[in-house]
Scaffold this motif. Sequence first.
Motif, PDB file in Angstrom:
ATOM      1  N   LEU A   1       0.822  -1.208   0.000  1.00  0.00           N
ATOM      2  CA  LEU A   1       0.000   0.000   0.000  1.00  0.00           C
ATOM      3  C   LEU A   1       0.855   1.255   0.000  1.00  0.00           C
ATOM      4  N   LEU A   2       1.909   1.239   0.817  1.00  0.00           N
ATOM      5  CA  LEU A   2       2.789   2.408   0.879  1.00  0.00           C
ATOM      6  C   LEU A   2       3.375   2.700  -0.491  1.00  0.00           C
ATOM      7  N   LEU A   3       3.754   1.635  -1.173  1.00  0.00           N
ATOM      8  CA  LEU A   3       4.330   1.817  -2.509  1.00  0.00           C
ATOM      9  C   LEU A   3       3.311   2.461  -3.440  1.00  0.00           C
ATOM     10  N   ILE A   4       2.085   1.948  -3.427  1.00  0.00           N
ATOM     11  CA  ILE A   4       1.058   2.499  -4.317  1.00  0.00           C
ATOM     12  C   ILE A   4       0.862   3.988  -4.034  1.00  0.00           C
ATOM     13  N   ILE A   5       0.653   4.307  -2.759  1.00  0.00           N
ATOM     14  CA  ILE A   5       0.332   5.697  -2.419  1.00  0.00           C
ATOM     15  C   ILE A   5       1.483   6.623  -2.765  1.00  0.00           C
ATOM     16  N   SER A   6       2.705   6.211  -2.388  1.00  0.00           N
ATOM     17  CA  SER A   6       3.809   7.135  -2.602  1.00  0.00           C
ATOM     18  C   SER A   6       4.091   7.303  -4.098  1.00  0.00           C
TER      19      SER A   6
ATOM     20  N   THR B   1      -9.552   6.191  -1.226  1.00  0.00           N
ATOM     21  CA  THR B   1     -10.419   5.036  -0.984  1.00  0.00           C
ATOM     22  C   THR B   1      -9.589   3.771  -0.775  1.00  0.00           C
ATOM     23  N   LYS B   2      -8.404   3.744  -1.373  1.00  0.00           N
ATOM     24  CA  LYS B   2      -7.545   2.566  -1.214  1.00  0.00           C
ATOM     25  C   LYS B   2      -7.144   2.379   0.247  1.00  0.00           C
TER      26      LYS B   2
ATOM     27  N   GLN C   1     -15.882   0.824  -8.931  1.00  0.00           N
ATOM     28  CA  GLN C   1     -14.650   0.044  -8.777  1.00  0.00           C
ATOM     29  C   GLN C   1     -14.425  -0.351  -7.320  1.00  0.00           C
ATOM     30  N   VAL C   2     -14.808   0.541  -6.410  1.00  0.00           N
ATOM     31  CA  VAL C   2     -14.744   0.178  -4.993  1.00  0.00           C
ATOM     32  C   VAL C   2     -15.630  -1.044  -4.767  1.00  0.00           C
ATOM     33  N   GLY C   3     -16.777  -1.054  -5.456  1.00  0.00           N
ATOM     34  CA  GLY C   3     -17.654  -2.216  -5.378  1.00  0.00           C
ATOM     35  C   GLY C   3     -16.920  -3.501  -5.743  1.00  0.00           C
ATOM     36  N   TYR C   4     -16.128  -3.457  -6.832  1.00  0.00           N
ATOM     37  CA  TYR C   4     -15.381  -4.661  -7.229  1.00  0.00           C
ATOM     38  C   TYR C   4     -14.413  -5.087  -6.135  1.00  0.00           C
ATOM     39  N   MET C   5     -13.728  -4.080  -5.548  1.00  0.00           N
ATOM     40  CA  MET C   5     -12.763  -4.431  -4.498  1.00  0.00           C
ATOM     41  C   MET C   5     -13.474  -5.116  -3.341  1.00  0.00           C
ATOM     42  N   ILE C   6     -14.648  -4.587  -2.991  1.00  0.00           N
ATOM     43  CA  ILE C   6     -15.378  -5.170  -1.872  1.00  0.00           C
ATOM     44  C   ILE C   6     -15.884  -6.564  -2.232  1.00  0.00           C
ATOM     45  N   ILE C   7     -16.264  -6.758  -3.487  1.00  0.00           N
ATOM     46  CA  ILE C   7     -16.695  -8.097  -3.893  1.00  0.00           C
ATOM     47  C   ILE C   7     -15.548  -9.088  -3.690  1.00  0.00           C
ATOM     48  N   GLY C   8     -14.380  -8.710  -4.198  1.00  0.00           N
ATOM     49  CA  GLY C   8     -13.234  -9.605  -4.062  1.00  0.00           C
ATOM     50  C   GLY C   8     -12.934  -9.900  -2.602  1.00  0.00           C
ATOM     51  N   TYR C   9     -13.016  -8.845  -1.803  1.00  0.00           N
ATOM     52  CA  TYR C   9     -12.733  -8.984  -0.381  1.00  0.00           C
ATOM     53  C   TYR C   9     -13.733  -9.915   0.280  1.00  0.00           C
ATOM     54  N   SER C  10     -15.029  -9.741  -0.077  1.00  0.00           N
ATOM     55  CA  SER C  10     -16.031 -10.507   0.660  1.00  0.00           C
ATOM     56  C   SER C  10     -16.164 -11.939   0.155  1.00  0.00           C
TER      57      SER C  10
ATOM     58  N   GLY D   1      -9.571 -14.303  -3.514  1.00  0.00           N
ATOM     59  CA  GLY D   1     -10.467 -13.156  -3.541  1.00  0.00           C
ATOM     60  C   GLY D   1      -9.785 -11.902  -3.022  1.00  0.00           C
ATOM     61  N   VAL D   2      -9.144 -12.020  -1.866  1.00  0.00           N
ATOM     62  CA  VAL D   2      -8.466 -10.856  -1.299  1.00  0.00           C
ATOM     63  C   VAL D   2      -7.316 -10.423  -2.196  1.00  0.00           C
ATOM     64  N   MET D   3      -6.674 -11.404  -2.801  1.00  0.00           N
ATOM     65  CA  MET D   3      -5.590 -11.072  -3.719  1.00  0.00           C
ATOM     66  C   MET D   3      -6.132 -10.272  -4.896  1.00  0.00           C
ATOM     67  N   ALA D   4      -7.280 -10.711  -5.441  1.00  0.00           N
ATOM     68  CA  ALA D   4      -7.895  -9.978  -6.552  1.00  0.00           C
ATOM     69  C   ALA D   4      -8.217  -8.554  -6.122  1.00  0.00           C
ATOM     70  N   SER D   5      -8.719  -8.453  -4.898  1.00  0.00           N
ATOM     71  CA  SER D   5      -9.078  -7.150  -4.373  1.00  0.00           C
ATOM     72  C   SER D   5      -7.843  -6.249  -4.272  1.00  0.00           C
ATOM     73  N   LEU D   6      -6.754  -6.801  -3.759  1.00  0.00           N
ATOM     74  CA  LEU D   6      -5.517  -6.024  -3.630  1.00  0.00           C
ATOM     75  C   LEU D   6      -4.959  -5.641  -4.996  1.00  0.00           C
ATOM     76  N   LEU D   7      -5.054  -6.586  -5.935  1.00  0.00           N
ATOM     77  CA  LEU D   7      -4.577  -6.305  -7.279  1.00  0.00           C
ATOM     78  C   LEU D   7      -5.372  -5.164  -7.883  1.00  0.00           C
ATOM     79  N   HIS D   8      -6.677  -5.220  -7.664  1.00  0.00           N
ATOM     80  CA  HIS D   8      -7.518  -4.186  -8.236  1.00  0.00           C
ATOM     81  C   HIS D   8      -7.214  -2.843  -7.584  1.00  0.00           C
ATOM     82  N   LEU D   9      -6.870  -2.890  -6.326  1.00  0.00           N
ATOM     83  CA  LEU D   9      -6.475  -1.686  -5.617  1.00  0.00           C
ATOM     84  C   LEU D   9      -5.304  -1.011  -6.322  1.00  0.00           C
TER      85      LEU D   9
END
Lengths: 492, 496, 120
Positions: A81-86, A252-253, A314-323, A329-337
């Motif tokens: 996450l730090l990498l993405i944001i920075s 949102t990430k 797109q946040v919806g997609y992340m939440i779908i992957g997460y849930s 699923g979580v990996m997909a969510s992180l990738l989409h992030l």
Amino acid sequence: MLAHLPVLQVVLPLMAAPLCWFLNRSKLVWIFALIVSAATCVNSILLLMEVMKSGTIIYELGGWEAPWGIEYRIDKLNAFLLLIISTIGTVVLFAANTSIQKELDEDRHTLFYSLYLLSLTGMFGIVATGDAFNVFVFLEISSLSAYALIALGRDRRALWAAYQYLIMGTIGATFILIGIGMLYQMTGTLNMSDLATRLVDVGHTRTVFAAFAFLIVGICLKLALFPLHLWLPNAYAYAPSIVTAFLAATATKVAVYLLIRFTFTVFGISFSFTTLPLQSILMVLGLVGVFAASITAIYQQNVKHILAYSSIAQVGYMIIGYSINTSTGVMASLLHLFNHALMKGALFLALGAVMYRIGSVQLSQFQGLGRQMPLTMSAIVIGGLSLIGVPLTVGFVSKWYLLIASVEAGMWPVAVLILLGSLLAIVYIWRIVETAYFKPPLPGREAVKEAPWTFLGPIWALVIANIYFGIDTRLSVQVAQAASQSLFGINP
Amino acid sequence: MNLSLTLMLQLTILLPLVATLAIAVTGNKPNLREAVTISISLVVLYCVVNLYQALNAGATIAVSWWTLMPGLEISFVIEPLGMLFALIASFLWLITTIYAIGYMRGHNEQNQTRFYICFALAISAVMALAFSANLFTLFIFYEVLTLSTYPLVTHAGTDKAKQGGRVYLGILLSTSIAFFLLAIILTWFVGGSLDFTPGGVFDANVDTTVAGAILVLFIFGIGKAAIMPFHRWLPAAMVAPTPVSALLHAVAVVKAGVFTVLKVCIFIFGLDLLPQLPTTEFLLYLAAFSVLMASIVAMKQDNLKARLAYSTVSQLGYITIGALLATSSGVIGSSMHIASHAFGKITLFFCAGAILVAAHKSKVSELRGLGFTMPITMAAFFIASLSIIGVPPAGGTWSKWFLLMGTVETGYWVIMVTLMLSSLLNIAYLLPIPYHAFFPGKGYQKASGGIKEAPLSSLIAITITTLGCLTMFIYPQPFYELAKAILTVSGVSHGQ
Amino acid sequence: MFLGLYNYWIVVLLMMIGFYIVIAHGNLIKKLVGLTIFQTSVFIFYISVGMVERGSAPILAEGISDYSNPLPHVLILTAIVVGIATTALGLALAIRIKEAYGCVEEDEIQRQDQLNEDKS
């Protein structure tokens, strides 16, 4: 030096923010801010490499041992996450100097950079810290500076949007504060890993349930999960372009990160997903969000609004992957992030370039831009294709894993709905493309020139990243996989 | 030796990409630009022919480029069906370029450089698609093909072109994302692999209901095969300049569709599994319905290109039927029909374009007596029509013969009758055009001015493809051998 | 039982009052007042949680064994600072909105925006 990396990530922009005031000239401040954010970017790369090599880094602030002191705990998830944001923060900042010349008054430039760095500080802090109360503090740092940044917009509606965001955001943050307070009440600790071990004993109490509910609702407000998304469209639409690009790609990430962190690390999977019906609630909200937001996006006249609603989808997609609640699923969510940060960064920056040249992002003003700003417009097309999920772009990679995850978990209808959702993206993206390429330039408008290179550079860097990470998925997939596996306690 | 063959395989895909750059650079010198296009297409054709010979000699040519995601590779391998498709596409690219020079200049089209660039890009995608070693690679280039042809379809930039482009992209992208991608993911999940495997990727004891559902998803998802109800994009795409319609919508795009259908039927499901699926029969009847309906609609079209477009929809149905029959004659018929229909239909489109450029006419009803001013064009139109109908002395005879054989072998009498009926309809909507052109009947005033044919380069192209139609009747062996080789490769155990 | 936990009742009551004002009132200043009450209820919650019955201030001294937990109090100092910052920012925004729109009523602002949008 290397041992202090986790804290440097946060302290560097925090210290730099007031220093901006000592440099009066706008350009100097810009260069200074750029150097600082580039340094945090390098810092985060070092951190990620270190974490991937030798595992979680624990940093005790001021030498106080947890749980008495605050500790920063960098594992694969937050290093990613730090990498993405920075990175996004730095790339977007490249275009800032040019953009705010047009969009902000001269005397506000320093304020802008200093707020930008503060917002960055807040986000880094949320992600890096291992202390629950610290999360709240940094959340408010990043939010308060975000409200102010949005209010810098020239359009008076920006003020109203910032005010609404402030009300909603503060309610969300206060909910989180209540949740943390209740957790403290039950366990007597604020350290996340400590909380995780102590919560096991009191997990059945009503207080912990209430704490969980407050936290989730508060985070979902920040996340702009449908139906708590009302603050987002106007805030994105009327903020200065640079701010929109920055917030859309990062804010949102961070909230998604918080959701993952609290449910997986603090409360634990079995509490979050078995004791409570979180999975079905979030899954439904995610799916409804994808459709409701995409359909709303189709009917917008302001391109920033189109993309803002698309962000909610797109946040919806992340939440779908997460849930889906599997490692994939979580990996997909992180990738989409990660991927979504690249797409929206590129798209909103390109809108910034349009704003710079024609002073508006109304769809009707896009007429004829396909010819007049070919590079900017083709960037929008590629970013849009990525949003749709066309192969060889990052969008496809995350869609692919999302589909795999849902099929793997036996959720066929979800897979179908995800695909149908991306069809809606075709419609709203193509409205932009058709207007830009098939309509003659507006009569009476002077010929528009291509955006300056200070815009094109960062835009195309992100566009190329969109394609590069769509083809070479090793880095993103590997890191996302490692992060999600460690959340599930799977040793790779 | 083997190294240079794999290099050649990659060159067929990469050279058209190089061409796009070269065309872009030489954009403001039309003669140089067209020389570049032609010389690169010659080199590509040379490579493909060489590969063909090597394949005949029994060489295995495969190359793997890149692992996109774990287990998903972009890789290429040459097998007879892909070879067949690549041969046709690369040859007709050359011919179409020759034709386009005359047409685009004669018609004063704008943005010719963009046109040639997108054209080369589309060919690159077609080559990659033809040689794909797995479904994943195929899917990627399937989408690239859709996107790279969108600017060609909307070339004119008018509202009508935009409308056409919208339908084109809308249907092709939606079906591919909603159905095709889902089918691929399900295949991966159920079958465990996406590689094109002789005999299919599914286990013998796979749940036939699931596999049947996947088959339906595939057939609907491959929108480029234009099976009703997802055929609307094809007539819509006719707003494109004629060379585009000719190459892309008689050869590259639509054939990419049916080629994919064939590939999926043979190498994903396998000819043994296919007849056992509960949905195969339904899809056969749907395709037959598509064949018949499209022919009927074609009869009512007055716009020449629209008539040809519906005729294409109908002919594509033939190929899909052949693939779904899953017998050796069906597969041979389908593969040969890809070739014969390509030559026949491209000639017809060339003629339509020539008529537009030379006589400025686009309606069937205006063509009366045109045979006197454009004799070569109309003669070519006549021969190509014969090929589409499937009567001697044109190539279409053989493919239709095999397809009918296939229906007889499997006992689908209704479908056999449908195919025959549709051929009759072909006669009804195609042959009157050359007939009235040469025999305008009483009351027709012969136009003054004598012969006024299309530009020379266009005429050359028309002549070559017409000769192709005839040659395929007299000497069909190369295509027949390739079609037979497909069966050998796929390890067919039953049939003749 | 109910009386014994009276501090929670106060917290809940304040929270609901604050929340209601934020939602129900259209005046921007009143909304901020509501927001502050809402936040204050949380502060009281934290503070009362840290209280130990008969405990004194947490200063090490002879003869004192029970003292209140200082940590929530410290935490809430931070939260109060954050709350002040939020209120200040909110008020500043309200002033700017007043300058730009000429009013601080939600429905009036929305009406003006609507009018503007229809015109353009």
